[in-house]
Design a protein around this motif. Structure first.
Motif, PDB file in Angstrom:
ATOM      1  N   GLU A  84       0.856  -1.058  -0.133  1.00  0.00           N
ATOM      2  CA  GLU A  84      -0.009  -0.120   0.032  1.00  0.00           C
ATOM      3  C   GLU A  84       0.951   1.398   0.051  1.00  0.00           C
ATOM      4  O   GLU A  84       1.862   1.287   0.575  1.00  0.00           O
ATOM      5  CB  GLU A  84      -0.889  -0.036   1.138  1.00  0.00           C
TER       6      GLU A  84
ATOM      7  N   ASP B 201      -2.679   7.078  -0.721  1.00  0.00           N
ATOM      8  CA  ASP B 201      -3.946   6.871  -0.908  1.00  0.00           C
ATOM      9  C   ASP B 201      -4.399   5.406  -0.577  1.00  0.00           C
ATOM     10  O   ASP B 201      -5.287   4.861  -0.920  1.00  0.00           O
ATOM     11  CB  ASP B 201      -4.334   7.073  -2.460  1.00  0.00           C
TER      12      ASP B 201
ATOM     13  N   GLU C 130      -3.597   2.571  -1.977  1.00  0.00           N
ATOM     14  CA  GLU C 130      -3.584   1.574  -3.015  1.00  0.00           C
ATOM     15  C   GLU C 130      -2.461   0.833  -3.078  1.00  0.00           C
ATOM     16  O   GLU C 130      -1.333   1.343  -2.777  1.00  0.00           O
ATOM     17  CB  GLU C 130      -3.935   2.347  -4.340  1.00  0.00           C
ATOM     18  N   GLU C 131      -2.493  -0.467  -3.269  1.00  0.00           N
ATOM     19  CA  GLU C 131      -1.162  -1.181  -3.610  1.00  0.00           C
ATOM     20  C   GLU C 131      -0.873  -1.079  -4.876  1.00  0.00           C
ATOM     21  O   GLU C 131      -1.458  -0.831  -5.798  1.00  0.00           O
ATOM     22  CB  GLU C 131      -1.900  -2.735  -3.587  1.00  0.00           C
TER      23      GLU C 131
ATOM     24  N   ASP D 100       3.667   4.091 -10.427  1.00  0.00           N
ATOM     25  CA  ASP D 100       2.448   4.381 -10.981  1.00  0.00           C
ATOM     26  C   ASP D 100       2.481   3.344 -12.063  1.00  0.00           C
ATOM     27  O   ASP D 100       3.111   2.431 -12.440  1.00  0.00           O
ATOM     28  CB  ASP D 100       2.245   5.551 -11.513  1.00  0.00           C
TER      29      ASP D 100
END
Length: 145
Positions: A69, A73, A75-76, A102
């Motif tokens: 994570e 945010d 998110e993984e 990203d």
């Protein structure tokens, strides 16, 4: 060459210009000496300009891959951990750089961890002095800090 290898090569060659395309515009760098992250490509590149001067004999000594994570945010994101060794003001540092990417493979989040505590202190002082010298941080008198 993938982003992590390009990053490693740029840092080891002290090539600041080569780092620019590897970072997202909104990159966040979490430092071991500052509670809030450095945010945005200009701030992170400014910090790297100082780090490339402050770290002596920096060398990466390994690589681990995985996913975790992100702090920004939750998110993984895929990532790479690059363990390193360096010297700052005569203090030996052991550390890791955690690069998280990203969808386009650029670094969107960067976390640095170092040890021992005396090296963290030496690193913090050296980086602050470099940021002040480069006009990237205000000069705070020592008795006010």
């Amino acid at each position: 060459m993938e982003t992590a290898e390009r990053f490693r090569a740029a840092v080891e060659k002290r090539d600041l210009a080569a780092l620019e395309d590897l970072f997202t515009e909104d990159i966040r760098l979490y430092s071991p000496v500052k509670f809030t992250p450095f945010e945005g490509r200009p701030a992170v590149l400014g910090l790297f300009g100082v780090l490339l001067r402050v770290f002596e004999d920096l060398r990466y000594v390994g690589r681990f891959e995985g996913a975790a994570e992100t702090s920004s945010d939750g998110e993984e994101a895929p990532g790479v951990i690059l363990p390193f060794r360096a010297t700052v003001d005569g203090k030996q540092i052991h550390g890791i750089d955690l690069l998280q990417f990203d969808g386009a493979g650029r670094v969107r989040e960067f976390t640095v961890m170092v040890r021992p505590q005396s090296a963290v202190h030496a690193l913090g002082q050296a980086v602050l002095a470099g940021l002040v010298a480069d006009g990237l941080a205000p000069d705070v008198p020592q008795d006010a800090a």
